[in-house]
Design an enzyme around this catalytic site. Structure first.
Site, PDB file in Angstrom:
ATOM      1  N   ASP A  64       0.776  -1.238   0.000  1.00 40.79           N
ATOM      2  CA  ASP A  64       0.000   0.000   0.000  1.00 40.79           C
ATOM      3  C   ASP A  64       0.808   1.290   0.000  1.00 40.79           C
ATOM      4  O   ASP A  64       0.632   2.148  -0.842  1.00 40.79           O
ATOM      5  CB  ASP A  64      -0.920   0.040   1.228  1.00 40.79           C
ATOM      6  CG  ASP A  64      -1.713  -1.237   1.400  1.00 40.79           C
ATOM      7  OD1 ASP A  64      -1.624  -2.114   0.531  1.00 40.79           O
ATOM      8  OD2 ASP A  64      -2.427  -1.343   2.407  1.00 40.79           O
ATOM      9  N   GLU A  77       2.715  -9.993  11.506  1.00 40.69           N
ATOM     10  CA  GLU A  77       2.405  -9.493  10.166  1.00 40.69           C
ATOM     11  C   GLU A  77       3.690  -9.051   9.456  1.00 40.69           C
ATOM     12  O   GLU A  77       3.912  -9.379   8.302  1.00 40.69           O
ATOM     13  CB  GLU A  77       1.439  -8.319  10.321  1.00 40.69           C
ATOM     14  CG  GLU A  77       0.880  -7.751   9.032  1.00 40.69           C
ATOM     15  CD  GLU A  77      -0.075  -6.590   9.308  1.00 40.69           C
ATOM     16  OE1 GLU A  77      -0.261  -6.232  10.500  1.00 40.69           O
ATOM     17  OE2 GLU A  77      -0.632  -6.042   8.344  1.00 40.69           O
TER      18      GLU A  77
END
Ligand code: 9YW
Length: 440
Positions: free
Chosen positions: A178, A413
């Site tokens: 992103d 993550e």
């Protein structure tokens, strides 16, 4: 030890941690990336997750992919988020109300986003089948094949905005990375103000440290681009006339090419014709070389179609074309030099994990998401590429480094690119899944 919180060192303990993490994130027919941050189904997450599930729960690997493709649009696009209707409104921002896909012709019954993500699904399906090559797998592959072909056809026919044989992404979210520095230049041209965000409530920053996430200005621009695409009816016609973000990404297009290579093999398995897939794969590699290779930099770089210029930031996206088996030796060798440089530090014995961005760049940020931290999916892709191009020693070094991250910090993550400390969600599905693949 609870899933994602600790670091058992033995392979059996690590495997158990990974399976527990995936089991805890399983949701009737798919796996959520993270219960807290990402409670719906994400497209490329499901592909990575299927690769891992194939080692331990092959039935679920096929269900994971099948549920995603049930949400495929009539035009062939595979949405990047499939919303779980059972969750309360506002469980994730931006939710179905922002995307407004319900009234768009050709959308599925379930609410989805209107964007796509890197098409790593055909490769995932092929690897899942190779791991469990039984009649169930073959039947699943046979069912998936036409959907995978339609996914590629959408990208080839509707998203070749420049007419050069490459896919154009219309939002940074489509890259999967992103807030990568690769998008700073194209994003700077998107009109928006951070103040817009006061009208919304972001959820990511209530579950994760704001200093690790994209900024409010990033988010304001993300929403402005979504609004532009939505107001255009998610049509890909005439995007070049006014859409605010149009970029050709090397990772996305490497996945697009690798998908044709995988489809050629899948076609052979299910009694189809591999020839057209091989032809398309060759054309994609040729277009990548012509349009996104920067000879002076020795790596691949995104092309901003609004300026027709390459983006000079060196990110891990540029290494992704290594996954193409037909990448010529000259460029493959250049990418290995780039991977081994101080910027990325790939080695037989790595002293630090592979970052997502050039660690010598002045704006390298070790905590902020895709602007430095180490992620297992990009590491997995680079390792896959190193194996594809005959560098088993470097691939082994990268593998050890990735296993070391999870051993030390759990199924996080992402990870601090210097210390290896766990960041973001502590029980993240693709970390668990790709760990299982690395341990196999
Ligand atoms: C977000 C789910 C997704 C990944 C993306 C990652 C992030 C969503 O999470 O995007 O809210 O920023 O960037 O690659 O698919 O894990």
């Amino acid at each position: 030890e609870a899933a994602g919180t600790g670091g058992p060192a033995d392979p059996a303990g690590l495997r158990r941690l990974a399976v527990d993490t995936l089991d805890a994130n399983w949701e009737h027919d798919h796996t959520v990336p993270s219960r807290t941050l990402y409670p719906h189904q994400w497209s490329w997450d499901s592909a990575f997750i299927a690769i891992g599930l194939a080692h331990v729960r092959p039935d679920r690997a096929w269900r994971e992919l099948a549920s995603l493709f049930r949400a495929q649009w009539a035009d062939g696009r595979v949405p990047h988020i499939v919303f779980n209707p059972a969750l309360r409104v506002g469980a994730y921002f931006p939710g179905p109300e922002m995307w407004g896909t319900a009234d768009v012709p050709g959308t599925p019954a379930v609410a989805t986003s209107g964007l796509v993500q890197p098409p790593v699904h055909a490769l995932a399906a092929l690897l899942a089948y190779r791991r469990a090559p039984d009649t169930t797998g073959l039947a699943a592959l046979r069912r998936l094949y036409p959907a995978l072909v339609a996914q590629q056809r959408y990208l080839a026919d509707r998203r070749d905005v420049a007419g050069d044989g490459l896919v154009c992404i219309v939002h940074p979210w489509e890259s999967g990375l992103d807030n990568s520095p690769a998008w700073d230049d194209p994003m700077a041209a998107v009109p928006a103000e951070a103040a817009v965000m006061s009208a919304y409530r972001r959820h990511d920053t209530t579950h994760a440290d704001a200093a690790h996430r994209p900024t409010d200005l990033d988010y304001a621009r993300y929403l402005a681009i979504v609004a532009a695409y939505r107001d255009h009816g998610y049509s890909d016609r005439e995007l070049s006339a006014g859409h605010p973000f149009l970029v050709e990404c090397p990772l996305f297009n490497a996945a697009f090419g690798a998908a044709e290579h995988a489809l050629a093999e899948i076609a052979t398995l299910v009694g189809g014709d591999p020839g057209p897939h091989r032809d398309r794969a060759a054309r994609i590699t040729e277009a990548l070389l012509r349009r996104l290779y920067a000879p002076n930099a020795g790596t691949f770089q995104p092309r901003d179609l609004r300026t027709d210029r390459l983006v000079s930031a060196r990110t891990v996206l540029g290494l992704a074309p290594l996954i193409l088996p037909d990448l010529p030796t000259r460029q493959a060798d250049a990418l290995v030099v780039e991977a081994r440089s101080a910027r990325f530090g790939v080695a037989r014995r790595m002293d630090r994990p592979l970052p997502t961005y050039d660690r010598t760049a002045p704006d390298f940020e070790p905590l902020r998401y895709w602007r430095g931290p180490s992620w297992l999916n990009t590491g997995w892709l680079v390792r896959h590429g190193l194996l594809t191009h005959g560098h088993p020693d470097l691939a082994a070094g990268l593998r050890r480094s990735m296993i070391g991250l999870v051993t030390q910090a759990g199924c996080h993550e992402y990870f601090h690119p210097d210390t290896g400390a766990g960041l973001g969600s502590p029980a993240f599905s693709w970390t668990a899944a790709l760990l299982l693949d690395l341990l196999a």
